[in-house]
Scaffold this active site. Sequence first.
Site, PDB file in Angstrom:
ATOM      1  N   TYR A  89      -5.962  44.414  18.901  1.00  0.00           N
ATOM      2  CA  TYR A  89      -6.091  45.704  19.598  1.00  0.00           C
ATOM      3  C   TYR A  89      -7.075  45.600  20.744  1.00  0.00           C
ATOM      4  CZ  TYR A  89      -3.363  48.449  16.281  1.00  0.00           C
ATOM      5  OH  TYR A  89      -2.341  48.985  15.557  1.00  0.00           O
ATOM      6  N   GLU A  95      -7.076  59.203   7.604  1.00  0.00           N
ATOM      7  CA  GLU A  95      -6.476  60.459   8.091  1.00  0.00           C
ATOM      8  C   GLU A  95      -6.302  61.472   6.957  1.00  0.00           C
ATOM      9  OE1 GLU A  95      -3.605  60.699  11.543  1.00  0.00           O
ATOM     10  OE2 GLU A  95      -2.246  60.790   9.821  1.00  0.00           O
ATOM     11  N   ARG A  99      -0.106  43.955  13.503  1.00  0.00           N
ATOM     12  CA  ARG A  99      -0.723  43.852  12.188  1.00  0.00           C
ATOM     13  C   ARG A  99      -0.865  42.410  11.753  1.00  0.00           C
ATOM     14  NH1 ARG A  99       1.767  49.385   9.726  1.00  0.00           N
ATOM     15  NH2 ARG A  99       0.517  50.627  11.156  1.00  0.00           N
ATOM     16  N   ASP A 146       3.206  61.515  21.479  1.00  0.00           N
ATOM     17  CA  ASP A 146       3.968  60.272  21.379  1.00  0.00           C
ATOM     18  C   ASP A 146       5.123  60.346  22.354  1.00  0.00           C
ATOM     19  OD1 ASP A 146       5.452  58.079  20.778  1.00  0.00           O
ATOM     20  OD2 ASP A 146       5.930  58.673  18.720  1.00  0.00           O
ATOM     21  N   TRP A 179       4.137  66.802  13.382  1.00  0.00           N
ATOM     22  CA  TRP A 179       4.073  67.798  12.311  1.00  0.00           C
ATOM     23  C   TRP A 179       3.638  69.173  12.770  1.00  0.00           C
ATOM     24  CZ3 TRP A 179       6.255  65.468   8.302  1.00  0.00           C
ATOM     25  CH2 TRP A 179       6.111  64.077   8.188  1.00  0.00           C
ATOM     26  N   LYS A 197       3.790  50.619  20.781  1.00  0.00           N
ATOM     27  CA  LYS A 197       3.271  49.887  19.635  1.00  0.00           C
ATOM     28  C   LYS A 197       4.300  48.896  19.127  1.00  0.00           C
ATOM     29  CE  LYS A 197       0.071  52.943  17.263  1.00  0.00           C
ATOM     30  NZ  LYS A 197       0.256  54.145  18.033  1.00  0.00           N
ATOM     31  N   PHE A 211     -12.873  52.112  18.624  1.00  0.00           N
ATOM     32  CA  PHE A 211     -12.904  50.835  17.921  1.00  0.00           C
ATOM     33  C   PHE A 211     -11.808  49.932  18.471  1.00  0.00           C
ATOM     34  CE2 PHE A 211     -15.622  51.283  14.069  1.00  0.00           C
ATOM     35  CZ  PHE A 211     -16.123  52.531  14.380  1.00  0.00           C
TER      36      PHE A 211
END
Length: 335
Positions: free
Chosen positions: A106, A284, A332, A307, A217, A326, A101
Amino acid sequence: MRYKILIWLLLILMSLCALYREYYFSTKKLQMIYQCWSVKDQPELQISSNWFNSTYNLNLIHKHMRTTTWSAPIVWTDTYNESVLKAYYKKHPVTVGLVVFAVGSYLWYYLGNFLTSANKFFMVDQRVIIYIMLDDFAYMPLITLNRLRTLKVFKIKRQRRWQDISMMRMKIISEHITDHIQYEVDYIFCMDVDQTFKGSYGLETLGDSIAQLHTYWYKESPDKLPYERNESSEAYIPVGEGDFYYHAAVFGGTTSQVLKITRECAKGIMNDKKNNIEAVWHDESHLNKYFFLHKPTKLLSPEFCWDLHNNQNPDIEIVKLSWSFKNYEYLRQQV
Ligand SMILES: *[C@@H]1O[C@H](CO)[C@@H](O)[C@H](O)[C@H]1NC(C)=O
Ligand SMILES: *[C@@H]1O[C@H](CO)[C@@H](O)[C@H](O)[C@H]1NC(C)=O
Ligand SMILES: *[C@@H]1O[C@H](CO)[C@@H](O)[C@H](O)[C@H]1NC(C)=O
């Protein structure tokens, strides 16, 4: 007066004819595509076939997990044998879909880079169809693709908030799978556009349902994972339960599995919306709930979605896909 009614009747008849013809042609086309690719559900390569090496190297300091408690392989760079995979898929050719997408800023900021790098590294020598969902055709970058690669571009509606874009994504993917993708490919990956392929991303990643371990994580115990903890949300996972935290920037599987994943997530998101609740990490959180209830059959190590701002540690031998730089606030505001 009567004359007018006659004309109206004629017009209605004509539009009915047109409708019928459109329907007729599109069904026919679908059948042709179906015969052309002859998509079938491939059995997933089992760990017992020698593509996957689950033995630790005892000499190495880092001994990351190579299989889950439910015996799904966790694919790290040093676990798979590429020649075994290549030989298998040569006999059982597959077509792989890649859904991405790209809306608002973006689109012009990331899509070109994503496509150029996918062209170079994603499923080299396999048939690939890249499905691009965008909100403005004018910004579609012109990219020359390698042989075996096809682009299909679709227009989607603009959403006001980026959270809504990411949540609508599940619904839109499920609709496209039902409409056409299921007849066109064997496997689908759904990926965020703000990423760049850095190394070969190939057959080792294919599986019935594919989940991505999250860069931040992957070493944490389930108690510390940022699951949705509000019982009112459909994404709720009680403290003390859960397996891993999966990153929604990459998920995939066979078309039938991804249809189930996206449908269930879309349902959870809609029910939450009705109850005026939004899960902490949006789609998510719902993806994590899905994979908590329906364990993925293959996990990808953080090498497959790293990352680069995170300090690289000895676990990470080769970065295959990395987050792009980013500038969150800036982007945004632009969406
Ligand atoms: C599996 O990996 C371990 C550790 O890297 C290695 O010692 C062993 O030879 C490998 N086994 C096979 C069959 O390749
Ligand atoms: C990969 O598998 C083939 C066939 O089993 C074997 O000959 C080869 O040594 C393996 N390669 C590695 C790096 O383990
Ligand atoms: C859970 O969400 C509901 C609805 O948004 C809210 O009213 C409630 O306070 C939340 N509960 C907790 C424990 O945060």
